[in-house]
Design an enzyme around this catalytic site. Structure first.
Site, PDB file in Angstrom:
ATOM      1  N   ASP A 150       0.911  -1.391   0.016  1.00  0.00           N
ATOM      2  CA  ASP A 150       0.023  -0.619   0.240  1.00  0.00           C
ATOM      3  C   ASP A 150       0.921   1.346   0.290  1.00  0.00           C
ATOM      4  OD1 ASP A 150      -2.792   0.975   0.082  1.00  0.00           O
ATOM      5  OD2 ASP A 150      -1.586   2.012   2.390  1.00  0.00           O
ATOM      6  N   GLU A 202      14.519 -14.719  -0.875  1.00  0.00           N
ATOM      7  CA  GLU A 202      14.566 -15.832   0.508  1.00  0.00           C
ATOM      8  C   GLU A 202      13.660 -16.895  -0.072  1.00  0.00           C
ATOM      9  OE1 GLU A 202      15.332 -14.319   4.202  1.00  0.00           O
ATOM     10  OE2 GLU A 202      16.493 -12.588   3.779  1.00  0.00           O
TER      11      GLU A 202
END
Length: 526
Positions: free
Chosen positions: A201, A255
């Site tokens: 956002d 990751e």
């Protein structure tokens, strides 16, 4: 298409959870309701669902005021409900994206409650606190995007705190390393559960000017625009340091394998494309919102496509958005006939498309009476047209049932008047059938996913372009005017047309007729 990531091959579908499906009769959509409709989404042919915030919240801004980043509000269900939704979506081959709201928290978040408790509290610097101006007023002239000053006085600690939106949404201080670590932990919490990515956002607002300088006036401001448009947002948005944050978020997601980072960014294209970073270290997709406010003409859209495609960095993957929870619905912006043309445009352009729930059935903006207004944006600036309730009305599943099958209770917003999913399923000429055919066409034609976009042109009210992958070509023509038109077309076969009887017909090279409101996709003979 295996060399593309799933989010490059796929189509994203935004769900506003309050309005998708209610499972318990309280009139508000919830996570079990979404789970119950996943079969519909899989059959529609989308690849990922993006779910607007479901975190615990006082709901001052319907979940965009987060009180706990690592849980689910009881209004929407439980964390176990979310895990079950995630598991069921994955079994159906659907990815799940969450809305991440890092710019601000709720004023009820424990972080802010600690921060405002004392000037000496360890979390004081987690938010933006400033002394009053010499006259005792706000520290500078910054304005809230919800109207009025962006500074709120705290009588206990005798300072102001900054809020880009509601006063109940204090902005976090992203210059503080502890805030960054805490938000990184939030990302990891949801990634460990198995979410496939995030829509971030107001990503371009995360960093504010370190010197807190006044924003200059906007001499182009026009009466009726939002209050904050009175200023150029020079010191409250798109600060250079925000790109460090984007790189850090992207590194965290890497990751966990093939996860996607999408940024909500309302900026002109030259600034927008900088959020891709260099060599792919920025956002995977900074949302491209140009179609939301575009003047609906062949010439304007052709220019937009060409400018955007040419501005993209070499490593960047494009994307297009036709509707979302903050803007009027496409069928209300340009009319029902042109909404069909827009569907063909969205799903044949180069890049990842994002659909907004209900657009696939042609939902229009609801009519909200003054005593039914829910949105704080409208309540704070009445009569300014800032309310977002009309585009957030409940999904219409079955017109034969009370409240269109959305709820057995009283819906939180009134039901609009569009034909429902059930009414459209068996109609080959319906908007829903068109979307299903378009999504099926994308899956079956590599050139519509992986191909280049070429020969973009506008002739009168007709927009044409080609998608090409190696020796495979697809020609797209869109009549964006109010009358029948003619166009120059290559020889081929119509794969899909909004005039359903035309599908499968051959077109000869040269001048071809295009009906009013017609859009077609044709394979090109090579």
């Amino acid at each position: 298409m295996s060399e593309l990531a799933w989010w490059q091959r796929g189509v994203i579908y935004q769900i506003y959870p309050r309005s998708f499906q209610d499972s318990n009769g309280d009139g508000i959509g919830d996570l079990p309701g979404i789970s119950a409709r996943l079969d519909y989404l899989a059959a529609l042919g989308i690849d990922a669902v993006w779910i607007s915030p479901v975190y615990p919240s006082p709901m001052a801004d319907f979940g965009y005021d987060v009180a706990d980043y690592c849980h689910v509000d009881p209004m929407f269900g439980t964390l176990d409900d979310f895990k079950q939704l995630l598991d069921r979506a994955h079994r159906l081959g659907l990815r799940v994206l969450l809305d991440f709201v890092p710019n601000h928290s709720s004023d009820r978040h424990p972080w802010f409650e600690e921060s405002r408790s004392s000037r000496d509290d360890p979390k004081r610097d987690w938010y933006l606190w400033r002394d009053p101006a010499p006259d005792g007023g706000p520290p500078n002239n910054w304005l809230s995007r919800m109207g009025g000053s962006a500074w709120e006085w705290d009588g206990t600690t005798r300072q102001y705190y900054y809020h880009a939106f509601l006063r109940e949404q204090p902005d976090l201080n992203w210059r503080n390393p502890q805030v960054r670590r805490a938000m990184d932990d939030v990302l990891r919490f949801w990634l460990e559960l198995g979410v496939d990515g995030f829509r971030v956002d107001v990503l371009w607002l995360l960093i504010k000017d370190a010197q807190f300088r006044d924003n200059p006036p906007n001499t182009a401001y026009r009466f009726g625009e939002p209050d904050h448009h009175r200023q150029l947002q020079r010191y409250t948005e798109d600060q250079p340091e925000v790109h460090d944050i984007v790189r850090s978020m992207r590194a965290t997601l890497r990751e966990y394998g093939e996860r996607v980072l999408i940024g909500e960014i309302y900026l002109p294209v030259p600034q927008l494309v900088k959020y891709y970073g260099t060599a792919g270290d920025g956002a995977d997709m900074p949302f491209n919102f140009q179609l939301l406010n575009a003047r609906w003409s062949a010439g304007e859209i052709a220019r937009m496509i060409q400018d955007y495609d040419s501005a993209l960095p070499e490593h960047a993957w494009p994307n297009w958005v036709l509707g979302n929870h903050d803007n009027p619905r496409v069928a209300s912006r340009i009319g029902a006939s042109q909404a069909r043309v827009a569907a063909v445009l969205l799903l044949t352009l180069r890049g990842t498309p994002t659909l907004y729930y209900g657009d696939e059935i042609g939902m229009t903006d609801g009519v909200i009476a003054s005593d039914e207004i829910q949105d704080p944006a409208e309540r704070r600036q009445p009569g300014m047209g800032q309310g977002r309730d009309p585009e957030r009305t409940p999904m219409q599943w079955d017109g034969a049932l009370p409240n269109a099958g959305f709820t057995e209770g009283r819906p939180w917003l009134p039901i609009a008047s569009t034909a429902s999913v059930r009414e459209q399923l068996g109609d080959p000429s319906s908007m829903l059938s068109l979307y299903r055919r378009l999504l099926d066409l994308r899956r079956g034609h590599v050139e519509l996913v992986q191909g280049t976009i070429e020969n973009v042109a506008a002739c009168g009210d007709v927009l044409t372009y080609e998608r090409r992958y190696r020796d495979q070509r697809v020609f797209i023509a869109l009549n964006m005017g109010s009358e029948d038109a003619i166009m120059e077309a290559p020889a081929g076969v119509v794969l899909l047309s909004t005039v359903t009887s035309r599908t499968g017909q051959a077109i000869g090279e040269g001048i071809t007729h295009l009906a009013q409101g017609e859009a077609l996709v044709a394979s090109v003979r090579t």
